[in-house]
Motif scaffolding. Structure first.
Motif, short mmCIF file in Angstrom:
data_model
loop_
_atom_site.label_atom_id
_atom_site.label_comp_id
_atom_site.label_asym_id
_atom_site.label_seq_id
_atom_site.Cartn_x
_atom_site.Cartn_y
_atom_site.Cartn_z
N ASP A 23 -69.25 51.76 75.60
CA ASP A 23 -67.96 51.39 76.17
C ASP A 23 -67.08 52.62 76.39
N GLU A 24 -67.11 53.56 75.45
CA GLU A 24 -66.33 54.79 75.57
C GLU A 24 -66.78 55.58 76.81
N VAL A 25 -68.08 55.70 76.99
CA VAL A 25 -68.62 56.42 78.15
C VAL A 25 -68.22 55.72 79.45
N GLN A 26 -68.32 54.41 79.47
CA GLN A 26 -67.94 53.65 80.66
C GLN A 26 -66.47 53.85 81.01
N GLN A 27 -65.61 53.84 80.01
CA GLN A 27 -64.18 54.05 80.25
C GLN A 27 -63.91 55.44 80.81
N GLU A 28 -64.61 56.44 80.28
CA GLU A 28 -64.47 57.81 80.80
C GLU A 28 -64.92 57.87 82.26
N ASP A 29 -66.04 57.23 82.55
CA ASP A 29 -66.56 57.23 83.92
C ASP A 29 -65.59 56.56 84.89
N ILE A 30 -64.97 55.48 84.46
CA ILE A 30 -64.00 54.79 85.31
C ILE A 30 -62.85 55.73 85.65
N GLY A 31 -62.33 56.43 84.65
CA GLY A 31 -61.23 57.36 84.89
C GLY A 31 -61.63 58.48 85.83
N LEU A 32 -62.83 59.04 85.64
CA LEU A 32 -63.30 60.10 86.51
C LEU A 32 -63.46 59.62 87.95
N CYS A 33 -64.08 58.48 88.11
CA CYS A 33 -64.30 57.93 89.46
C CYS A 33 -62.97 57.64 90.16
N GLU A 34 -62.01 57.11 89.43
CA GLU A 34 -60.71 56.83 90.02
C GLU A 34 -60.01 58.11 90.46
N SER A 35 -60.08 59.16 89.63
CA SER A 35 -59.41 60.40 90.00
C SER A 35 -60.09 61.08 91.19
N VAL A 36 -61.40 61.02 91.27
CA VAL A 36 -62.11 61.58 92.42
C VAL A 36 -61.75 60.81 93.67
N SER A 37 -61.67 59.50 93.56
CA SER A 37 -61.32 58.66 94.70
C SER A 37 -59.94 59.01 95.25
N VAL A 38 -58.99 59.26 94.36
CA VAL A 38 -57.63 59.63 94.79
C VAL A 38 -57.66 60.96 95.53
N VAL A 39 -58.39 61.93 95.00
CA VAL A 39 -58.47 63.24 95.64
C VAL A 39 -59.08 63.12 97.03
N TRP A 40 -60.12 62.33 97.16
CA TRP A 40 -60.77 62.16 98.46
C TRP A 40 -59.84 61.50 99.48
#
Length: 72
Positions: A23-40
């Motif tokens: 669950d911890e890894v999944q939460q980290e991945d969600i945050g990373l994906c969201e921040s990359v999406s914003v940058v794009w």
């Protein structure tokens, strides 16, 4: 991960730790994906080639997958 022996206290503890870590890894991945999406969305980036320094494994995997699927 599959847990075959769930009858012991040790197994239950191991399962709980494994689920919590997952669950911890999944939460980290969600945050990373969201921040990359914003940058794009904010940049002029559309798409491009793989990064030679950082994505050679991804490129290799995609080439093997394309070969397997008859697309290369």
């Amino acid at each position: 991960m599959v847990f075959h022996d769930i009858a012991t206290e040790t197994s239950v503890s191991c399962i709980k730790r494994s689920v919590a870590f997952s669950d911890e890894v999944q939460q980290e991945d969600i945050g990373l994906c969201e921040s990359v999406s914003v940058v794009w969305r904010l940049s002029t980036y559309d798409r491009g080639r793989y990064s030679v320094k950082r994505e050679n494994g991804v490129h290799h995997f995609h080439m093997l997958l394309g070969e397997f699927l008859g697309q290369v």
